[in-house]
Design an enzyme around this catalytic site. Sequence first.
Site, PDB file in Angstrom:
ATOM      1  N   ASN A  32      -4.050   4.554   4.882  1.00 14.96           N
ATOM      2  CA  ASN A  32      -5.173   4.413   3.942  1.00 14.96           C
ATOM      3  C   ASN A  32      -4.783   3.350   2.916  1.00 14.96           C
ATOM      4  O   ASN A  32      -3.951   3.589   2.050  1.00 14.96           O
ATOM      5  CB  ASN A  32      -5.413   5.779   3.275  1.00 14.96           C
ATOM      6  CG  ASN A  32      -6.444   5.718   2.163  1.00 14.96           C
ATOM      7  OD1 ASN A  32      -7.150   4.723   2.011  1.00 14.96           O
ATOM      8  ND2 ASN A  32      -6.534   6.789   1.385  1.00 14.96           N
TER       9      ASN A  32
ATOM     10  N   LYS B 198      -6.528   2.084   0.598  1.00 18.10           N
ATOM     11  CA  LYS B 198      -7.197   2.286  -0.695  1.00 18.10           C
ATOM     12  C   LYS B 198      -7.751   0.947  -1.226  1.00 18.10           C
ATOM     13  O   LYS B 198      -8.199   0.127  -0.428  1.00 18.10           O
ATOM     14  CB  LYS B 198      -6.240   2.954  -1.683  1.00 18.10           C
ATOM     15  CG  LYS B 198      -5.642   4.245  -1.109  1.00 18.10           C
ATOM     16  CD  LYS B 198      -4.909   5.083  -2.108  1.00 18.10           C
ATOM     17  CE  LYS B 198      -4.366   6.335  -1.422  1.00 18.10           C
ATOM     18  NZ  LYS B 198      -3.642   7.226  -2.319  1.00 18.10           N
TER      19      LYS B 198
ATOM     20  N   HIS C 117     -11.403  12.540   0.384  1.00  7.16           N
ATOM     21  CA  HIS C 117     -10.080  12.248  -0.184  1.00  7.16           C
ATOM     22  C   HIS C 117     -10.041  12.756  -1.627  1.00  7.16           C
ATOM     23  O   HIS C 117     -11.055  12.695  -2.338  1.00  7.16           O
ATOM     24  CB  HIS C 117      -9.822  10.740  -0.133  1.00  7.16           C
ATOM     25  CG  HIS C 117      -8.409  10.395  -0.476  1.00  7.16           C
ATOM     26  ND1 HIS C 117      -7.969  10.341  -1.774  1.00  7.16           N
ATOM     27  CD2 HIS C 117      -7.328  10.137   0.303  1.00  7.16           C
ATOM     28  CE1 HIS C 117      -6.671  10.046  -1.773  1.00  7.16           C
ATOM     29  NE2 HIS C 117      -6.267   9.916  -0.522  1.00  7.16           N
TER      30      HIS C 117
ATOM     31  N   GLU D 286      -8.979  11.492  -4.249  1.00  9.08           N
ATOM     32  CA  GLU D 286      -9.412  10.503  -5.250  1.00  9.08           C
ATOM     33  C   GLU D 286     -10.938  10.453  -5.334  1.00  9.08           C
ATOM     34  O   GLU D 286     -11.503  10.258  -6.405  1.00  9.08           O
ATOM     35  CB  GLU D 286      -8.810   9.123  -4.917  1.00  9.08           C
ATOM     36  CG  GLU D 286      -7.326   9.090  -5.252  1.00  9.08           C
ATOM     37  CD  GLU D 286      -6.484   8.168  -4.386  1.00  9.08           C
ATOM     38  OE1 GLU D 286      -7.037   7.261  -3.734  1.00  9.08           O
ATOM     39  OE2 GLU D 286      -5.253   8.371  -4.358  1.00  9.08           O
TER      40      GLU D 286
ATOM     41  N   GLU E  51      -3.611  17.264   2.124  1.00  9.35           N
ATOM     42  CA  GLU E  51      -2.961  16.382   1.156  1.00  9.35           C
ATOM     43  C   GLU E  51      -2.865  17.091  -0.196  1.00  9.35           C
ATOM     44  O   GLU E  51      -3.827  17.061  -0.979  1.00  9.35           O
ATOM     45  CB  GLU E  51      -3.763  15.099   0.990  1.00  9.35           C
ATOM     46  CG  GLU E  51      -3.878  14.282   2.249  1.00  9.35           C
ATOM     47  CD  GLU E  51      -4.139  12.814   1.938  1.00  9.35           C
ATOM     48  OE1 GLU E  51      -3.326  11.985   2.353  1.00  9.35           O
ATOM     49  OE2 GLU E  51      -5.124  12.505   1.264  1.00  9.35           O
TER      50      GLU E  51
ATOM     51  N   GLY F 285       0.836   9.774  -3.985  1.00 11.16           N
ATOM     52  CA  GLY F 285       1.244   8.636  -4.816  1.00 11.16           C
ATOM     53  C   GLY F 285       2.274   8.990  -5.882  1.00 11.16           C
ATOM     54  O   GLY F 285       2.501   8.209  -6.806  1.00 11.16           O
TER      55      GLY F 285
ATOM     56  N   SER G 292       2.861  11.014  -0.160  1.00 11.02           N
ATOM     57  CA  SER G 292       4.192  10.399  -0.252  1.00 11.02           C
ATOM     58  C   SER G 292       4.985  10.448   1.057  1.00 11.02           C
ATOM     59  O   SER G 292       6.203  10.586   1.049  1.00 11.02           O
ATOM     60  CB  SER G 292       4.994  11.032  -1.395  1.00 11.02           C
ATOM     61  OG  SER G 292       4.338  10.783  -2.631  1.00 11.02           O
TER      62      SER G 292
END
Length: 253
Positions: free
Chosen positions: A9, A11, A97, A99, A169, A175, A215
């Site tokens: 991904n 992003k 996701h 985010e 996730e 991240g 990660s």
Amino acid sequence: MRKPIIAGNWKMHKLIGESVALAAAIREALGGIEEAMSVIAPPFTALGGVAEVLKGSDIRLCGQNLHEAPGGQGAFTGEISASMLLDAGCSHVIIGHSERRTLFSESDSRINAKMKTALQYGLTPIFCLGETLAQREANETFPVIENQLKEGLINIAANDIGRVVIAYEPVWAIGTGKTASPAQAEEVHLFIRGFIENQYGKELAEKIPVLYGGSVNPGNIRELMSRENIDGALVGGASLDAESFSRLVRYKF
Ligand code: PGA
């Protein structure tokens, strides 16, 4: 046996030229590798260019999001439809996701609508879910995951669920450099598979790939992938470099 899936991904990273160069380098580094399926999700502006580079390869192209409008077009400024993703060469799309959920307020019901639209258009949704650190510390991981599964999969029929990829996730691992331990991830993956089994039966539960994300890097993927219910990885940071991404796909060798 579920074939491993390694999905990158990207992003909001990479201009068109950079994306095309990265995709070409990934294609070259992976050669005809058949042990795992590779999927890459560049930004929308680069989909067309990357699709050209991937033509004739087994690397799949993925959108990072879609709008749920079932007609494939409409007055939705700034959005992208399932038919546009297909037209650009995508076979997959990331949905829900964290985010999108947190920074863009996507609700479970919106995510459910997006899942239905993706499936209706023949796109493979990579359905993301995961708990926050506060939820984990309050021992709410399983109820949170169960609720995300329940809400996200409302009215998704058995003949469609077989086309879904699920990505666990944990939000605290995305991240941050903090990965869930293989044991922590495995227990959630097992829980997810159990949920699918309850709703849709054993055969479909055995078939569905459940990826881990948060990660993942070339140094920790092998141990994660050694767990029975971890079928692949959804990778952000470590997917932005051809060498690192290809090492993820070749984690066994
Ligand atoms: P990360 O991102 O690998 O950079 O933690 C994972 C993701 O957001 O899918």
